[in-house]
Design an enzyme around this catalytic site. Structure first.
Site, PDB file in Angstrom:
ATOM      1  N   CYS A   2      27.794  25.857  57.240  1.00  0.00           N
ATOM      2  CA  CYS A   2      27.271  25.628  58.584  1.00  0.00           C
ATOM      3  C   CYS A   2      27.334  26.881  59.450  1.00  0.00           C
ATOM      4  O   CYS A   2      28.107  27.798  59.196  1.00  0.00           O
ATOM      5  CB  CYS A   2      28.063  24.540  59.266  1.00  0.00           C
ATOM      6  SG  CYS A   2      28.252  23.067  58.270  1.00  0.00           S
ATOM      7  N   ARG A  27      23.392  31.726  55.478  1.00  0.00           N
ATOM      8  CA  ARG A  27      24.552  30.972  55.015  1.00  0.00           C
ATOM      9  C   ARG A  27      24.147  29.687  54.304  1.00  0.00           C
ATOM     10  O   ARG A  27      24.963  29.059  53.640  1.00  0.00           O
ATOM     11  CB  ARG A  27      25.442  30.610  56.207  1.00  0.00           C
ATOM     12  CG  ARG A  27      25.955  31.821  56.957  1.00  0.00           C
ATOM     13  CD  ARG A  27      26.324  31.461  58.365  1.00  0.00           C
ATOM     14  NE  ARG A  27      27.555  30.724  58.442  1.00  0.00           N
ATOM     15  CZ  ARG A  27      28.734  31.256  58.724  1.00  0.00           C
ATOM     16  NH1 ARG A  27      28.818  32.530  58.969  1.00  0.00           N
ATOM     17  NH2 ARG A  27      29.806  30.527  58.782  1.00  0.00           N
ATOM     18  N   TRP A  75      25.304  22.250  56.724  1.00  0.00           N
ATOM     19  CA  TRP A  75      25.224  22.230  55.264  1.00  0.00           C
ATOM     20  C   TRP A  75      26.082  21.066  54.823  1.00  0.00           C
ATOM     21  O   TRP A  75      27.300  21.082  54.989  1.00  0.00           O
ATOM     22  CB  TRP A  75      25.754  23.554  54.727  1.00  0.00           C
ATOM     23  CG  TRP A  75      25.334  23.817  53.344  1.00  0.00           C
ATOM     24  CD1 TRP A  75      24.069  23.821  52.840  1.00  0.00           C
ATOM     25  CD2 TRP A  75      26.192  24.128  52.255  1.00  0.00           C
ATOM     26  NE1 TRP A  75      24.088  24.114  51.521  1.00  0.00           N
ATOM     27  CE2 TRP A  75      25.372  24.305  51.128  1.00  0.00           C
ATOM     28  CE3 TRP A  75      27.558  24.283  52.117  1.00  0.00           C
ATOM     29  CZ2 TRP A  75      25.874  24.626  49.881  1.00  0.00           C
ATOM     30  CZ3 TRP A  75      28.062  24.607  50.878  1.00  0.00           C
ATOM     31  CH2 TRP A  75      27.225  24.784  49.776  1.00  0.00           C
ATOM     32  N   ASN A  99      31.937  23.147  62.562  1.00  0.00           N
ATOM     33  CA  ASN A  99      31.928  23.697  61.190  1.00  0.00           C
ATOM     34  C   ASN A  99      33.282  23.402  60.591  1.00  0.00           C
ATOM     35  O   ASN A  99      34.283  23.505  61.290  1.00  0.00           O
ATOM     36  CB  ASN A  99      31.815  25.224  61.191  1.00  0.00           C
ATOM     37  CG  ASN A  99      30.431  25.682  61.508  1.00  0.00           C
ATOM     38  OD1 ASN A  99      29.544  24.883  61.718  1.00  0.00           O
ATOM     39  ND2 ASN A  99      30.263  26.995  61.566  1.00  0.00           N
ATOM     40  N   GLY A 100      33.313  23.146  59.292  1.00  0.00           N
ATOM     41  CA  GLY A 100      34.597  22.940  58.626  1.00  0.00           C
ATOM     42  C   GLY A 100      34.793  21.501  58.237  1.00  0.00           C
ATOM     43  O   GLY A 100      33.825  20.742  58.116  1.00  0.00           O
ATOM     44  N   GLU A 479      30.503  37.720  30.451  1.00  0.00           N
ATOM     45  CA  GLU A 479      30.162  37.821  31.865  1.00  0.00           C
ATOM     46  C   GLU A 479      30.688  39.127  32.468  1.00  0.00           C
ATOM     47  O   GLU A 479      30.000  39.787  33.244  1.00  0.00           O
ATOM     48  CB  GLU A 479      30.705  36.586  32.607  1.00  0.00           C
ATOM     49  CG  GLU A 479      30.538  36.577  34.106  1.00  0.00           C
ATOM     50  CD  GLU A 479      29.094  36.666  34.590  1.00  0.00           C
ATOM     51  OE1 GLU A 479      28.157  36.553  33.782  1.00  0.00           O
ATOM     52  OE2 GLU A 479      28.908  36.886  35.800  1.00  0.00           O
ATOM     53  N   LYS A 483      28.327  41.906  34.175  1.00  0.00           N
ATOM     54  CA  LYS A 483      28.547  42.402  35.547  1.00  0.00           C
ATOM     55  C   LYS A 483      28.570  43.916  35.545  1.00  0.00           C
ATOM     56  O   LYS A 483      27.916  44.563  36.348  1.00  0.00           O
ATOM     57  CB  LYS A 483      29.898  41.916  36.049  1.00  0.00           C
ATOM     58  CG  LYS A 483      30.160  40.845  37.002  1.00  0.00           C
ATOM     59  CD  LYS A 483      29.214  40.112  37.797  1.00  0.00           C
ATOM     60  CE  LYS A 483      27.838  39.873  37.341  1.00  0.00           C
ATOM     61  NZ  LYS A 483      27.366  38.571  37.142  1.00  0.00           N
ATOM     62  N   GLU A 486      25.037  45.554  34.642  1.00  0.00           N
ATOM     63  CA  GLU A 486      23.986  45.395  35.659  1.00  0.00           C
ATOM     64  C   GLU A 486      24.109  46.392  36.791  1.00  0.00           C
ATOM     65  O   GLU A 486      23.124  46.880  37.304  1.00  0.00           O
ATOM     66  CB  GLU A 486      24.033  44.058  36.391  1.00  0.00           C
ATOM     67  CG  GLU A 486      24.114  42.835  35.715  1.00  0.00           C
ATOM     68  CD  GLU A 486      23.975  41.631  36.635  1.00  0.00           C
ATOM     69  OE1 GLU A 486      22.866  41.345  37.094  1.00  0.00           O
ATOM     70  OE2 GLU A 486      24.992  40.949  36.847  1.00  0.00           O
ATOM     71  N   HIS A 502      34.709  42.478  12.125  1.00  0.00           N
ATOM     72  CA  HIS A 502      33.537  42.229  11.274  1.00  0.00           C
ATOM     73  C   HIS A 502      32.410  43.207  11.570  1.00  0.00           C
ATOM     74  O   HIS A 502      31.252  42.932  11.267  1.00  0.00           O
ATOM     75  CB  HIS A 502      33.072  40.777  11.449  1.00  0.00           C
ATOM     76  CG  HIS A 502      34.113  39.801  11.015  1.00  0.00           C
ATOM     77  ND1 HIS A 502      34.408  39.563   9.690  1.00  0.00           N
ATOM     78  CD2 HIS A 502      34.979  39.030  11.727  1.00  0.00           C
ATOM     79  CE1 HIS A 502      35.395  38.671   9.599  1.00  0.00           C
ATOM     80  NE2 HIS A 502      35.752  38.352  10.839  1.00  0.00           N
ATOM     81  N   LYS A 598      16.800  39.201  42.186  1.00  0.00           N
ATOM     82  CA  LYS A 598      17.752  38.100  42.363  1.00  0.00           C
ATOM     83  C   LYS A 598      17.229  36.821  41.713  1.00  0.00           C
ATOM     84  O   LYS A 598      17.986  36.049  41.152  1.00  0.00           O
ATOM     85  CB  LYS A 598      18.014  37.881  43.854  1.00  0.00           C
ATOM     86  CG  LYS A 598      19.062  36.836  44.156  1.00  0.00           C
ATOM     87  CD  LYS A 598      20.444  37.276  43.714  1.00  0.00           C
ATOM     88  CE  LYS A 598      21.481  36.169  43.816  1.00  0.00           C
ATOM     89  NZ  LYS A 598      22.639  36.405  42.933  1.00  0.00           N
TER      90      LYS A 598
HETATM   91  O1  M6R Z   1      19.199  31.913  39.259  1.00  0.00           O
HETATM   92  P1  M6R Z   1      19.680  31.796  37.844  1.00  0.00           P
HETATM   93  O2  M6R Z   1      21.109  31.418  37.755  1.00  0.00           O
HETATM   94  O3  M6R Z   1      18.826  30.897  37.018  1.00  0.00           O
HETATM   95  O4  M6R Z   1      19.542  33.262  37.258  1.00  0.00           O
HETATM   96  C1  M6R Z   1      19.818  33.535  35.926  1.00  0.00           C
HETATM   97  C2  M6R Z   1      19.985  35.018  35.729  1.00  0.00           C
HETATM   98  O5  M6R Z   1      18.822  35.697  36.059  1.00  0.00           O
HETATM   99  C3  M6R Z   1      21.148  35.582  36.578  1.00  0.00           C
HETATM  100  O6  M6R Z   1      22.339  34.908  36.317  1.00  0.00           O
HETATM  101  C4  M6R Z   1      21.350  37.076  36.277  1.00  0.00           C
HETATM  102  O7  M6R Z   1      21.828  37.252  34.981  1.00  0.00           O
HETATM  103  C5  M6R Z   1      22.289  37.702  37.305  1.00  0.00           C
HETATM  104  N1  M6R Z   1      21.771  38.936  37.769  1.00  0.00           N
HETATM  105  C6  M6R Z   1      23.646  37.941  36.788  1.00  0.00           C
HETATM  106  O8  M6R Z   1      24.471  38.619  37.659  1.00  0.00           O
END
Ligand code: M6R
Length: 603
Positions: A2, A27, A75, A99-100, A479, A483, A486, A502, A598
């Site tokens: 919110c 937000r 929200w 909010n909260g 993951e 991170k 990327e 292996h 994104k």
């Molecule tokens: O919006 P989504 O979760 O479907 O997106 C999937 C991937 O494109 C997303 O997780 C991507 O790998 C990110 N950049 C990871 O940090």
């Protein structure tokens, strides 16, 4: 999450309120509303969905000349996103925005109902306005009534209240949720839940402390902290909007890492009740017809899916398989109608995941979305949705979305175990206790961040990184590597620790950096011997563990946790900060890494 704005002054109030709410849009929200008190009359407007809808509703409303205004984006937490649940909430002569979460709202509401008060919404917030009016009706002044009201509230809140009983003042309170008061050179007073709406309007602000409350009119602000009177201390307001939206963090990604503790609380809210997992959103599904789960996703969401497969089978005792959406689409999969088909997506718009969902629907499967964006394409198409409630994620590198996906999936695994009676009461209680502990685990300690920042300078070169782990720490290793690659553009791979011998161990030398996830609660001895094998080949090792490990070149000690998921989340934070700090040292744009978007809406 919110957003709150407020205004005292002569200008057109609607304008500041609507523009201010627009600044808080990032937000996330599902409804919005404003109320304006002028010449003894209060006008209030609420609308579901985008701010445009509220704008439309208020297009013939004008309010220049002295008055007070409050505005809110909601929200949904308690109660569905409906107009009745949107703020401001009103009594007979007063309006509030909040909010909260009011933790003791149920008890307060029951008492008020017993006294004959009629509630119009399902929210926890509405109790505030009724409590306030109850005290007024008992003969207290507005100020006393507000004081008494705040003293009865337990939980987190930022509150603004206006009342016909006092045409000059906005009443405010703040605890564990941000609230700022601003002042302009012309004597106007502003309120907001973050800096951004205030920029350009005022030059000085007060960042209210927890347990603050008081009232403000155009001449003065009366402030109490912990019930003691306090002189308001104004500080200059920053003038950079993007900086303001980042709340002082260098990058959105950094801010989002720090937000994880808070948003984890939002994810759990209303879903863990009395030692039971309650997922009303699943009422749309006929779970009695399923005996298997299949999950499709991409990128980070795929890693969340892989993690959950361990949880579904181990705790939920249900068969679970996971597929990368872009692979699934073209493999001509065999789809049995007893499969519950789950898609996971932060954005809800990822093209491959959306197509996989369409295929499952076409095959007549029941479908469930785990998603962060309500009303996204994936949410609209799925039979049911569990929203992850991470709030808007701006950094391209997903952090808080991942954390909330894992929490949601963990709850779902418990829910399934509970529903099919595959989990004992005792285990369920222990799991719930562990779940509720995660927001605490996710709090980033300054000392930890500083240690990683210092360490990061040793990891800017080399010919590659291997993140290794076992069990749920294997997807976490994937993951961690994603991170890092990327945002740093360094080569990194996640690997199951037991697989190194292996093939990949052939790469081991001093320039191979191994980030070893070594939890104490899962297969510690196994991963220890995997790491020893790498150490014997002179690989450079950064071990992350609660247990001392002498063969590592660098060591990050985690805390002694009793549950593997607590260790998981603690190590997740470490890998996120490591990637962040390496990338910052390399001078990269952390929030907008090259070649990435994104939301990936193309195949
Ligand atoms: O919006 P989504 O979760 O479907 O997106 C999937 C991937 O494109 C997303 O997780 C991507 O790998 C990110 N950049 C990871 O940090």
């Amino acid at each position: 999450m919110c957003g709150i704005v407020g205004y005292i002054g002569n200008k057109e109030k609607k304008e500041f309120l609507l523009n201010g709410l627009k600044e808080l849009e990032y937000r996330g929200y599902d409804s919005a509303g404003i109320a304006v008190l002028k010449d003894g009359k209060i006008d209030s407007f609420r609308a579901l969905g985008k701010l445009e809808n509220l704008k439309e509703k208020t297009k013939n409303f004008f309010s220049d000349g002295f008055g007070l205004g409050i505005g809110h984006t909601r929200w949904a937490t308690h109660g569905k996103p409906t107009e009745a649940n949107a703020h401001p909430h009103s009594g007979d002569f007063s309006y509030i925005i909040h909010n909260g979460i009011i933790e003791n709202y149920k008890e307060l509401k029951d008492n008020l109902i017993a006294e004959g008060v009629h509630f119009l919404s399902q929210t926890d917030s509405e109790v505030i306005v009724h409590l306030f009016e109850k005290f007024i009706k008992e003969g207290f002044s507005s100020k006393e009534a507000f004081k008494k009201t705040i003293s009865l509230l337990k939980g987190a809140f930022a509150i603004l209240l206006i009342t016909k009983n006092d045409k000059e003042s906005i009443y405010f309170a703040k605890n564990a949720v941000p609230l700022i008061i601003g002042k302009s050179k012309d004597g106007e007073i502003f309120f907001s839940s973050s800096d951004a709406p205030l920029i350009g309007h005022c030059n000085e602000v007060i960042y209210l402390e927890d347990k603050s409350f008081g009232w403000a009119n155009k001449d003065r602000i009366k402030l109490f902290v912990n019930k003691d009177k306090k002189e308001p201390q104004f500080v200059p307001l920053t003038i950079d909007k993007t900086y303001a939206q980042k709340d002082g963090y260098r990058f959105f990604m950094e801010k989002e890492i720090y937000e994880q503790a808070n948003v984890a609380g939002e994810t759990l809210m209303g879903r863990v009740c009395d030692n039971e997992i309650v997922l009303d959103e699943l009422n749309e599904l006929d779970l009695d017809k399923i005996n298997e789960i299949k999950i499709c996703a991409c990128g980070t969401s795929y890693h969340a899916a892989l993690t959950s497969a361990y949880l579904f089978e181990r705790i939920g005792r249900i068969k679970c398989s996971v597929e990368i959406a872009s692979e699934f689409r073209y493999k001509e999969p065999l789809l049995d109608q007893k499969i519950l088909f789950i898609v996971i997506s932060q954005s809800g718009e990822t093209a491959d995941t959306l197509e996989a969902l369409k295929m499952a629907k076409k095959a007549g499967l029941q479908t469930l979305a785990i998603c962060n964006v309500d009303n996204s394409s994936i949410v609209r198409l799925s039979d049911a949705t569990l929203l992850t409630r991470a709030g808007i994620e701006k950094g391209v590198a997903s952090t808080k979305a991942f954390a909330t996906q894992i929490l949601t999936l963990w709850m779902l695994a418990l829910f399934i175990g509970q529903k099919f009676r595959k989990i004992s009461k005792e285990t369920l209680n222990l799991e719930i206790k562990a779940l509720l502990h995660i927001p605490t685990v996710l709090q980033v300690k300054n000392s930890l961040h500083e240690k990683i920042r210092r360490l990061s300078k040793r990891y800017l070169h080399g010919h590659g990184f291997f993140f290794i782990g076992r069990d749920i720490f294997y997807p976490l290793a994937l993951e961690g590597a994603l991170k890092l690659k990327e945002i740093s553009y360094l080569h990194a791979e996640g690997y199951p620790a037991g697989e190194m011998k292996h093939g990949p161990i052939a790469l081991a030398d001093s320039k191979l950096f191994t980030i070893a996830l070594m939890p104490k609660n899962i297969l510690y001895e196994k991963i220890k011997s995997n790491v020893e094998e790498l150490s014997a080949r002179d690989a450079t090792i950064l071990a992350i563990s609660p247990l001392e490990f002498d063969l590592a070149d660098d060591f990050i000690k985690t805390s002694m946790q009793d549950h593997p998921m607590s260790e998981f989340f603690e190590m997740m934070i470490i890998t996120q900060i490591l990637a962040l700090e390496i990338s910052i040292r390399l001078g990269n744009d952390v929030d907008m890494p090259r070649n990435l978007a994104k939301s990936v809406t193309v195949e």
